[in-house]
Enzyme design. Sequence first.
Site, PDB file in Angstrom:
ATOM      1  N   ALA A 154      35.394  18.019  -4.747  1.00 58.61           N
ATOM      2  CA  ALA A 154      34.843  17.304  -4.888  1.00 58.61           C
ATOM      3  C   ALA A 154      33.478  18.046  -5.243  1.00 58.61           C
ATOM      4  O   ALA A 154      32.198  18.291  -4.504  1.00 58.61           O
ATOM      5  CB  ALA A 154      34.112  16.419  -3.312  1.00 58.61           C
ATOM      6  N   GLU A 177      29.329  14.158  -9.324  1.00 57.61           N
ATOM      7  CA  GLU A 177      28.489  13.476  -8.669  1.00 57.61           C
ATOM      8  C   GLU A 177      27.720  12.258 -10.038  1.00 57.61           C
ATOM      9  O   GLU A 177      27.865  12.680 -11.022  1.00 57.61           O
ATOM     10  CB  GLU A 177      26.687  13.993  -8.400  1.00 57.61           C
ATOM     11  CG  GLU A 177      27.488  15.065  -6.973  1.00 57.61           C
ATOM     12  CD  GLU A 177      26.233  15.564  -6.605  1.00 57.61           C
ATOM     13  OE1 GLU A 177      26.637  16.004  -5.364  1.00 57.61           O
ATOM     14  OE2 GLU A 177      25.013  15.552  -6.581  1.00 57.61           O
ATOM     15  N   ARG A 227      41.335  25.761 -15.428  1.00 60.73           N
ATOM     16  CA  ARG A 227      40.575  24.900 -16.874  1.00 60.73           C
ATOM     17  C   ARG A 227      41.868  25.157 -18.098  1.00 60.73           C
ATOM     18  O   ARG A 227      42.321  24.262 -19.075  1.00 60.73           O
ATOM     19  CB  ARG A 227      39.450  26.027 -17.811  1.00 60.73           C
ATOM     20  CG  ARG A 227      38.355  24.730 -16.746  1.00 60.73           C
ATOM     21  CD  ARG A 227      36.737  25.072 -17.275  1.00 60.73           C
ATOM     22  NE  ARG A 227      35.841  24.484 -16.853  1.00 60.73           N
ATOM     23  CZ  ARG A 227      35.012  24.820 -17.089  1.00 60.73           C
ATOM     24  NH1 ARG A 227      33.906  25.797 -16.918  1.00 60.73           N
ATOM     25  NH2 ARG A 227      33.847  23.536 -16.583  1.00 60.73           N
ATOM     26  N   GLN A 266      57.810  12.103 -47.938  1.00 57.91           N
ATOM     27  CA  GLN A 266      56.994  13.271 -46.786  1.00 57.91           C
ATOM     28  C   GLN A 266      55.137  12.662 -46.338  1.00 57.91           C
ATOM     29  O   GLN A 266      54.957  14.210 -45.480  1.00 57.91           O
ATOM     30  CB  GLN A 266      55.844  13.712 -48.732  1.00 57.91           C
ATOM     31  CG  GLN A 266      55.484  15.258 -48.375  1.00 57.91           C
ATOM     32  CD  GLN A 266      55.333  15.476 -50.582  1.00 57.91           C
ATOM     33  OE1 GLN A 266      54.299  14.801 -50.394  1.00 57.91           O
ATOM     34  NE2 GLN A 266      55.521  16.471 -50.347  1.00 57.91           N
ATOM     35  N   GLU A 289      36.818  18.281 -15.388  1.00 56.22           N
ATOM     36  CA  GLU A 289      36.674  19.785 -15.524  1.00 56.22           C
ATOM     37  C   GLU A 289      35.991  20.174 -16.465  1.00 56.22           C
ATOM     38  O   GLU A 289      36.001  21.466 -17.786  1.00 56.22           O
ATOM     39  CB  GLU A 289      38.548  20.126 -15.418  1.00 56.22           C
ATOM     40  CG  GLU A 289      38.825  19.876 -13.777  1.00 56.22           C
ATOM     41  CD  GLU A 289      39.984  20.958 -13.687  1.00 56.22           C
ATOM     42  OE1 GLU A 289      40.101  22.527 -14.253  1.00 56.22           O
ATOM     43  OE2 GLU A 289      40.959  20.316 -13.002  1.00 56.22           O
TER      44      GLU A 289
END
Length: 383
Positions: free
Chosen positions: A116, A119, A245, A281, A366
């Site tokens: 957590a 915000e 990450r 192609q 993140e």
Amino acid sequence: MPEFALEPEQEEWCEELRALAAERLRPLAEKREPGLLNRPLVTALGELGLLDRLFTAGALDLCLMRESLAHGCTEAETALALQGLGASPVARAGSDEQRARWLPGVRAGRTVAAFALSEPGAGSDAASLALRAEPVTGTAGGGGSAAGGGGGWRLSGEKCWISNAPYADFYTVFARTTPGGGARGVTAFLVPADRPGLTGAALDMLSPHPIGSLAFDAVHVTEADVIGTPDRGFRVAMDTLNLFRPSVGAFAVGMARAALDATLAHTAGRTAFGGPLKDLQSVAHRVAEMATRTEAARLLVYAAAAAYDRNEPQVPKSSAMAKLFATETAQFVVDAAVQLHGARALQRGHLLEHLYREVRAPRIYEGATEVQRTIIAKELYAR
């Protein structure tokens, strides 16, 4: 391990995980309504030993797990990652008592964790957190020193866009213990979900996994709830994100590889304009671009994970590059796959329809793409 190649044992393990995800975990994912916590799926991850491996493996193994599971079942990958994200601060910086109480349940899949940090007004800018941790009246000192008087703090404010909320059993919560202290005035707390004053609500999001908001109405926490050291919680958060990450990048690579595999099969078997699509192609060149970008993303992720495992100084830069490039690449590859499949890829239940919804969020959570670029630039200029 050279960053450009896996050992045969690692390749075999990844193949086993892909099969496991498709054959055992995907059926569990399909039985649960999107947006709800899938406890049977989390339990299965525990029974298979994958959650336990989260806390014993290095960054490279974490990436291999996330990439392989994402190829066969994105919901299983996300359930695994969220357990790690929520509980890693406890495993890495928590007290012996915290680890003994909470980690066995997390490893077994009985206890669900959540991280957590975000915000309503502080998403990617984690240093501007506004959730207040106010010293309980009558304790000595201010800020983090309040814990020394035994009274602890009261948490007041909100968290938003929290994965696994409001269904988690405990939350790793980051709150401001020193007003105006920036990144140095944040403390990490372990807050059980049944703590008085803590409530949550589910948010209706694009993602199939649960995401919610949390409200803290004078929630009492004590020194025993602190993860690490008061006023040093920002470092706990960043250490966790530096580990995860690159593995977000691995998640993205897993989705890109699934989309690429589906595209290879489709363009080889679908006939149009007098022959298979692969003989056009424009199609062949697009598939080649998809494959090249996916491989480049995979190598960047592996290099970042290896740098983390070797504790090299450029980990923040490497992690940011891996997350940035892999998530942007996955967006390109999945979108191209949808285009080459045509309308069938937009049908509900199609693999690419699912991936198209899943692939968007990793470019934000993140640390959004723009934040990763900022981190990379700062690291470059710092040299």
